[in-house]
Design a protein around this motif. Sequence first.
Motif, PDB file in Angstrom:
ATOM      1  N   UNK A 233       0.831  -1.197   0.000  1.00  0.00           N
ATOM      2  CA  UNK A 233       0.000   0.000   0.000  1.00  0.00           C
ATOM      3  C   UNK A 233       0.864   1.244   0.000  1.00  0.00           C
ATOM      4  N   UNK A 234       2.081   1.141  -0.560  1.00  0.00           N
ATOM      5  CA  UNK A 234       3.026   2.260  -0.545  1.00  0.00           C
ATOM      6  C   UNK A 234       2.630   3.305  -1.579  1.00  0.00           C
ATOM      7  N   UNK A 235       2.902   4.562  -1.263  1.00  0.00           N
ATOM      8  CA  UNK A 235       2.672   5.643  -2.218  1.00  0.00           C
ATOM      9  C   UNK A 235       3.955   6.009  -2.952  1.00  0.00           C
ATOM     10  N   UNK A 236       5.120   5.728  -2.345  1.00  0.00           N
ATOM     11  CA  UNK A 236       6.408   6.062  -2.944  1.00  0.00           C
ATOM     12  C   UNK A 236       7.430   4.978  -2.629  1.00  0.00           C
ATOM     13  N   UNK A 237       8.371   4.801  -3.542  1.00  0.00           N
ATOM     14  CA  UNK A 237       9.525   3.922  -3.331  1.00  0.00           C
ATOM     15  C   UNK A 237      10.767   4.793  -3.369  1.00  0.00           C
ATOM     16  N   UNK A 238      11.594   4.716  -2.325  1.00  0.00           N
ATOM     17  CA  UNK A 238      12.838   5.482  -2.267  1.00  0.00           C
ATOM     18  C   UNK A 238      14.018   4.524  -2.392  1.00  0.00           C
ATOM     19  N   UNK A 239      14.859   4.731  -3.400  1.00  0.00           N
ATOM     20  CA  UNK A 239      16.059   3.918  -3.602  1.00  0.00           C
ATOM     21  C   UNK A 239      17.251   4.832  -3.385  1.00  0.00           C
ATOM     22  N   UNK A 240      18.009   4.590  -2.290  1.00  0.00           N
ATOM     23  CA  UNK A 240      18.963   5.575  -1.802  1.00  0.00           C
ATOM     24  C   UNK A 240      20.363   4.984  -1.646  1.00  0.00           C
ATOM     25  N   UNK A 241      21.353   5.525  -2.370  1.00  0.00           N
ATOM     26  CA  UNK A 241      22.735   5.066  -2.207  1.00  0.00           C
ATOM     27  C   UNK A 241      23.483   5.908  -1.168  1.00  0.00           C
ATOM     28  N   UNK A 242      24.295   5.240  -0.368  1.00  0.00           N
ATOM     29  CA  UNK A 242      25.157   5.933   0.586  1.00  0.00           C
ATOM     30  C   UNK A 242      26.576   5.395   0.424  1.00  0.00           C
ATOM     31  N   UNK A 243      27.501   5.893   1.230  1.00  0.00           N
ATOM     32  CA  UNK A 243      28.905   5.513   1.048  1.00  0.00           C
ATOM     33  C   UNK A 243      29.117   4.010   1.212  1.00  0.00           C
ATOM     34  N   UNK A 244      28.525   3.425   2.253  1.00  0.00           N
ATOM     35  CA  UNK A 244      28.793   2.017   2.542  1.00  0.00           C
ATOM     36  C   UNK A 244      27.538   1.169   2.590  1.00  0.00           C
ATOM     37  N   UNK A 245      26.420   1.729   2.149  1.00  0.00           N
ATOM     38  CA  UNK A 245      25.189   0.937   2.142  1.00  0.00           C
ATOM     39  C   UNK A 245      24.244   1.445   1.066  1.00  0.00           C
ATOM     40  N   UNK A 246      23.242   0.638   0.811  1.00  0.00           N
ATOM     41  CA  UNK A 246      22.278   0.908  -0.262  1.00  0.00           C
ATOM     42  C   UNK A 246      20.935   0.450   0.274  1.00  0.00           C
ATOM     43  N   UNK A 247      19.975   1.378   0.426  1.00  0.00           N
ATOM     44  CA  UNK A 247      18.726   0.965   1.066  1.00  0.00           C
ATOM     45  C   UNK A 247      17.519   1.333   0.224  1.00  0.00           C
ATOM     46  N   UNK A 248      16.433   0.588   0.476  1.00  0.00           N
ATOM     47  CA  UNK A 248      15.166   0.822  -0.208  1.00  0.00           C
ATOM     48  C   UNK A 248      14.100   1.021   0.858  1.00  0.00           C
ATOM     49  N   UNK A 249      13.352   2.123   0.722  1.00  0.00           N
ATOM     50  CA  UNK A 249      12.279   2.427   1.680  1.00  0.00           C
ATOM     51  C   UNK A 249      10.969   2.637   0.936  1.00  0.00           C
ATOM     52  N   UNK A 250       9.875   2.263   1.587  1.00  0.00           N
ATOM     53  CA  UNK A 250       8.533   2.514   1.077  1.00  0.00           C
ATOM     54  C   UNK A 250       7.868   3.560   1.962  1.00  0.00           C
TER      55      UNK A 250
END
Length: 613
Positions: A233-250
Amino acid sequence: MSAKLGEVLLKEGLITPQQLKEALDYQRAHGGRLGSIFVSLGMVQDEAITAVLSRQYGVPAVNLDLFDVDPNAVRLLPEETARKYMVLPLARNGSTMTLAMVDPANVFAIDDIKFMTGLNIDQVVVSELSLERALARYYAPEKGLVLAEKMSEFSAGLNDQFSLSNLVGANSPTTAPVNLEEAMQEISEALGETDLEVSETEEEVLDLSAASADEAPVVRLVNMILVSSLEYGASDIHIEPYEKEFRIRFRVDGLLREVMRPPLKMRAGLTSRIKIMAKLDIAETRLPQDGRIKIKLKRDTGVRDLDFRVSTLPTIWGEKIVLRLLDKEKLMLDMTKLGFEPESLEKFKRQIAKPYGMVLVTGPTGSGKTNTLYSALASLNTPDTNIMTAEDPVEFNLTGINQVQMKEQIGLNFAATLRSFLRQDPNIILVGEIRDFETAEIAVKAALTGHLVLSTLHTNDAPSTVSRLMNMGIEPFLVATSVNLIQAQRLIRRICTECKAPAKIQPPAQTLIELGFTPEEASKVVIYEGTGKTKDGRECPKCKGSGYKGRVGLYEVMEMNDELRELILIGASALELRKKAIEHGMLTLRRSGLRKIMDGITTIEEVVRETVL
């Protein structure tokens, strides 16, 4: 290409005339391509040649070592043809194939491949060495073993980071390692039979079955993320790169929730895959880009059409991608179900029924403004009414309404479109957003010359919208005479109906009074909350333990009357306008929230998070 490449490298100052002569002598004696000869003799780096060709022919450059090629696209071209022309199909979108080429000027290769596949060609340029490696990888007899090794590699990287419980709804990750193959299979079963198709038109469809074992791991993972966002039931998907990690948030019900942490090595492939699906330039990583992915989702219950609005933004560690899910089934066009208080809804309906004037809806991004305006248009959409909309972007297609997509790069902005609208004999005009003086001026003039104008602004509350228009340069007498109604709104989370219960600790009356309740209300109100658990102590399956499910609107509706217009004419402050509007029965955003607390719809925390006294 040989002579041309040598001349270009010489012109760019990457080689000397003597080096060019040596390379040509070597080519005459031993054969081979001039580009690889320069590299093998140590004269030029492989990447430098690719960059030069990219600039020379205006074609994006791609590093194949970091790119996850779609195996289904590779099958479109025989190995003999790929090696003959030194090309490799990377992906297919509808009737267009993305083709990696060592020599982008080879028109014979392009014509031949167009004839063989029946597809249009989008070229990207690659280095010869990386293409050789890719051809060996994707056309080798042991291709199945190579894909299996890639799958195993991704699985190892995802262990302890990507868990089934994270993707399908638990609040905390499991600790047991999860195999990607098993996770994909289990998620597919949990979601039911699903087929995902990405289509440019109804006729041209590329099948991207989420359950296909032949798909590259990144392709399958992207498909699963898109399908899972719908289940969440997500309205947005966030795909976010960082220096030492890579995360996905809804973003679920207005709040972000982390669902996955893929390994960093998947970042380039996952980003490129989404950009190809959204028809963006995969080689451009320095500038923001916007695109759209159209999805056909085949489920047990039928077929659903979904749109994802895609936005990429370069950050210091790579491109951040946000996909907004535009799910037409979630579009609520019945105004009585949006959360309006009866008196506020009556005012809103009364003003949008007028033949001319301006109705403004304000609030931050994600506060439901578009839904409110579409609901208003749906109620006004009759065969004898001409409705024109200027939107950026057009989020949903509404039958019977003439919708125009803004294209700033060619000069099609709100102001230019509004001028054209006035020559199109409109009854009702919707302007996606009033951003500048020019747009505001034309909208006000349209409202004063027999048209009903609906639009949005970004302000904190209804009274401050008047000050915002004046700050843009609109004269007070024009604001006073053109505006019929200003409505501010917010979205807050609803208490889950499955695990709803009276709060174990009821706040003291004094605390409730400080929040805005009257002493009489504070003595009677019962505060509810979502426990997040079923009666037998298990996690609530509907809200997945959060205690909230769905959202409802808070509305502050300021209807113009003679007294308010007089205050605007003399330059009264937003505070004075607010005070007078409340005297005439306006419910503030806080008061709208308190009503919903008393009705057991939401919690004190939600109302305090979005409103002020």
